[in-house]
Design a protein around this motif. Sequence first.
Motif: not given
Length: 378
Positions: A164, A166, A78, A142
């Motif tokens: 990513v 998301r 993250n 992400s």
Amino acid sequence: MTYEIEIGRGKRGRRAYSLDDVAIVPSRRTRDPKDVSVKWQIDAYQFEMPVVAAPMDSVMSPATAITMGKLGGLGVLNLEGLWTRYEDPQPLLDEIAALSEENFSPAATLRMQEIYNAPIQPELITSRLAEIRESGVTVAGSLTPQRTQEFYKTVVAAGVDIFVIRGTTVSAEHVSREHEPLNLKQFIYELDVPVIVGGAAGYTPALHLMRTGAAGVLVGFGGGATTTTRRALGIHSPLASAISDVAAARRDYMDESGGRYVHVIADGGLGTSGDIIKAVAMGADAVMLGAALARAEEAPGQGWHWGQEAHHHELPRGDRVKVGTVGPLEEVLYGPSHHTNGTSNLVGALRRSMATTGYSDLKEFQRCEVVLAPYQID
């Protein structure tokens, strides 16, 4: 054929099913589990298992992303979390783990909002991704759609292999009067790395995401252990129906595009091995796991699990939940298991279910027979 049910005189709706509502039916053939392959490949990257670790601070740190990669899966960091806001996030992780154990605690939510209010530091994005790259595993990071324009150049320059995007829900067409939205199609076209994007919860939004050029689409909305989206926003999409709908979009997009295959990745509400197995049976190519991996001893959450929704600065719609610890990450994924509730040896369970129903690889297993068998809790 789609059957709608009359909810009242002024509204009709399609019946949708969760993973708890379906069950897999054995076929005429069984196999030795050792003869079953659970390998998964997306773009140029091949993995020993179809498991993607969710980009959540309670699940993935640079160290656990490296461990995940060495075990044959894909760990996604993250890039808006504590690891890119603080040079040393460990004291903050310890503090979050020590907050009130009361569910829906306003004091705990307020403190998390304060912790996550620290600015994201681009140099930390670079250093965290470099740490993962040095280990030799596939590097994935992400960002939410709201932050992608701001930080994607930093991410790509750091050498990410898979990008990513998301969010709770992501659409190919976002309308805003306040600012220029992210043009997903142009963004993906100009990027030199495969992009996984989502979540999507239905056929039409997934088909539009596939048309942007995404390599994979995340399927899920409000179904995870940490989200309270259904209570806060009234939005929810049962995952069995959602996966089936998006798998149908994948099929139709293959015909439309002349054979381009977009991977369907189930994301949210996959807490046990049975959930993972049924997600693949419904048409998923891989699964993105949060709570299931937050139970590992190495998980940064120390037995607690939370997502980005839990500390949203205006409308938090998630909670910090106690998931406990069941064993090392390798045991959670590959066993041997000492639990009977589907919380460890997740990959072994998938392999055994495929063998029991007679399928040799993931693509075959997507064609297995399923029945509606709502699970009744005594």
